[in-house]
Write a protein that holds these residues in place. Sequence first.
Motif, short mmCIF file in Angstrom:
data_model
loop_
_atom_site.label_atom_id
_atom_site.label_comp_id
_atom_site.label_asym_id
_atom_site.label_seq_id
_atom_site.Cartn_x
_atom_site.Cartn_y
_atom_site.Cartn_z
N ASP A 285 2.03 1.59 -3.51
CA ASP A 285 0.76 2.23 -4.22
C ASP A 285 0.60 3.53 -4.25
O ASP A 285 0.50 4.42 -5.34
CB ASP A 285 -0.35 1.47 -3.81
CG ASP A 285 -1.67 1.68 -4.57
OD1 ASP A 285 -1.70 1.64 -5.96
OD2 ASP A 285 -2.46 2.64 -3.93
N GLU B 137 0.75 -1.16 0.01
CA GLU B 137 -0.14 -0.09 0.10
C GLU B 137 0.97 1.41 0.03
O GLU B 137 0.49 2.22 -0.67
CB GLU B 137 -0.82 0.07 1.14
CG GLU B 137 -1.87 1.02 1.22
CD GLU B 137 -2.88 1.14 2.42
OE1 GLU B 137 -3.76 1.91 2.42
OE2 GLU B 137 -3.03 0.22 3.26
N SER C 143 -2.56 -9.04 -1.65
CA SER C 143 -3.05 -7.94 -0.62
C SER C 143 -2.20 -6.82 -0.52
O SER C 143 -0.81 -6.99 -0.50
CB SER C 143 -3.30 -8.80 0.53
OG SER C 143 -3.61 -7.75 1.37
N PRO C 144 -2.59 -5.46 -0.88
CA PRO C 144 -1.80 -4.30 -0.34
C PRO C 144 -1.17 -4.43 1.01
O PRO C 144 -0.32 -3.53 1.15
CB PRO C 144 -2.84 -3.34 -0.96
CG PRO C 144 -4.10 -3.84 -0.61
CD PRO C 144 -4.05 -5.18 -0.88
N THR D 145 -3.75 -11.83 -7.56
CA THR D 145 -3.58 -10.52 -6.87
C THR D 145 -3.24 -10.71 -5.42
O THR D 145 -3.35 -11.75 -4.92
CB THR D 145 -5.00 -9.78 -6.73
OG1 THR D 145 -5.82 -10.67 -6.00
CG2 THR D 145 -5.74 -9.58 -8.18
N HIS E 203 1.89 -3.97 -10.98
CA HIS E 203 1.15 -3.07 -10.42
C HIS E 203 0.10 -2.60 -11.42
O HIS E 203 0.64 -2.15 -12.61
CB HIS E 203 1.71 -1.71 -9.72
CG HIS E 203 0.80 -0.84 -8.99
ND1 HIS E 203 0.58 0.44 -9.90
CD2 HIS E 203 0.42 -0.56 -8.05
CE1 HIS E 203 -0.31 1.00 -9.10
NE2 HIS E 203 -0.39 0.68 -7.84
N SER F 164 -6.62 0.21 -7.85
CA SER F 164 -5.55 -0.27 -8.35
C SER F 164 -5.17 -1.69 -7.73
O SER F 164 -5.99 -1.95 -6.67
CB SER F 164 -4.36 0.67 -7.99
OG SER F 164 -4.16 0.80 -6.42
N GLU F 165 -4.19 -2.49 -8.05
CA GLU F 165 -3.90 -3.79 -7.56
C GLU F 165 -2.45 -4.20 -7.96
O GLU F 165 -2.00 -3.56 -8.93
CB GLU F 165 -4.89 -4.77 -7.91
CG GLU F 165 -4.96 -5.16 -9.25
CD GLU F 165 -5.95 -6.28 -9.86
OE1 GLU F 165 -6.90 -6.30 -9.16
OE2 GLU F 165 -5.52 -7.16 -10.69
#
Length: 221
Positions: free
Chosen positions: A74, A71, A101-102, A99, A118, A89-90
């Motif tokens: 990000d 995160e 987890s942030p 995917t 990303h 976003s992911e």
Amino acid sequence: MAARPRGICSYCGEEVAKQSIGKHLEKCAKREAAIDTATGKSETLFYLRAESAHTKAFFLDLEVRGSATLEDLDRYLRTIWLECCGHLSEFAYEAWEDTISPSRKVESVFKTQKEVTHLYDMGSTSETTLRMMAERKGAPTTEHPLVLMVRNKILEVSCEECENPARWLCSECMAEEGEWVVLCDDCLEPHGHMTDYSPVLLVNSPRLGMCGYDGPANPPY
């Protein structure tokens, strides 16, 4: 686009060929001084290269705390490169698959993976590759989750009409015809396509010309 992208070292300001950045960082006296004077708890620090998957002339070389989260990454990428309209976003091990987890720690991800993807905006998507280049053990040189070590030099492109240095991108041509049309000040008005959304000033971001992005592409710290 420039055939051989170059970067600017955030420590000493030197311009460096992209393929030589790793060697430059190893010998950069100002980076070495920052490392030598760093205080705080030692941890694993990851040298990550964030690179546009589609335009590799755009890249950021980052040193990221292992204790930082995806995160944090990000948030940084959004601020310096991507944010325009609050899109989702992911992170993923491969684009559009698996995917991540942030909330995951950078160390837990990059201890087992050399590369993650990303994605920002699931419509007009900006795809960034995050590749682990190296790691070291030591005190972070900043109080923040990461530090920008090298950033690509802004692209130098010529006007489509007269070959003088360009300053503008016609986003109408980009949206309607998928063409990258760049113009100087003098050729802007004769070209037409003057709207509320076009043209846009050339800024140092792979998001340029996409959705509502208009920069200014500055680092958050």
